[in-house]
Design a protein around this motif. Sequence first.
Motif, mmCIF file in Angstrom:
data_model
loop_
_atom_site.group_PDB
_atom_site.id
_atom_site.type_symbol
_atom_site.label_atom_id
_atom_site.label_comp_id
_atom_site.label_asym_id
_atom_site.label_seq_id
_atom_site.Cartn_x
_atom_site.Cartn_y
_atom_site.Cartn_z
ATOM 1 N N ARG A 151 0.923 -1.199 0.064
ATOM 2 C CA ARG A 151 -0.021 -0.026 0.111
ATOM 3 C C ARG A 151 1.007 1.214 0.153
ATOM 4 O O ARG A 151 0.565 2.236 -0.564
ATOM 5 C CB ARG A 151 -0.856 0.103 1.271
ATOM 6 C CG ARG A 151 -1.990 -1.196 0.872
ATOM 7 C CD ARG A 151 -3.092 -0.843 2.121
ATOM 8 N NE ARG A 151 -3.936 -2.175 2.146
ATOM 9 C CZ ARG A 151 -5.026 -2.026 1.364
ATOM 10 N NH1 ARG A 151 -5.200 -1.291 0.602
ATOM 11 N NH2 ARG A 151 -5.920 -3.213 1.469
ATOM 12 N N ALA A 201 0.962 4.017 -3.236
ATOM 13 C CA ALA A 201 0.652 5.426 -2.855
ATOM 14 C C ALA A 201 1.640 6.409 -3.515
ATOM 15 O O ALA A 201 1.180 7.222 -3.940
ATOM 16 C CB ALA A 201 0.313 5.577 -1.314
ATOM 17 N N GLU A 227 1.127 9.117 -6.465
ATOM 18 C CA GLU A 227 1.363 10.221 -6.528
ATOM 19 C C GLU A 227 2.254 10.729 -7.667
ATOM 20 O O GLU A 227 2.242 11.709 -8.030
ATOM 21 C CB GLU A 227 2.100 10.730 -5.292
ATOM 22 C CG GLU A 227 1.189 10.699 -3.898
ATOM 23 C CD GLU A 227 2.087 10.727 -2.484
ATOM 24 O OE1 GLU A 227 3.535 10.957 -2.591
ATOM 25 O OE2 GLU A 227 1.557 10.704 -1.414
#
Length: 94
Positions: free
Chosen positions: A74, A78, A82
């Motif tokens: 995770r 992420a 981004e």
Amino acid sequence: MYYWNHRGMNGWGWFVASISAILFWVLLILLIVFLVRTMNRSPGRPHNAPGRLPPERVLAERFARGEIDEDEYRRRLAVLREEHHGPDKRERAP
């Protein structure tokens, strides 16, 4: 006897003409290959190397094989999102 090296091409002339003809055909074939490859490229397709997987899929496969745990999956996902979706939106210290 008019054309025996008095007004015709000599050995170098034939050589240059032969090389020029070969270069012409090579360049023409390369141009056609370039145009065909450019026309067949779909606009939505990423310009990755053939056989190269997107980073999200590589990460998912590593998670599926058990190389990384869920928290690391995770966190890395992420970070990837981004990078792909714009600049960091977190507040920065002055």
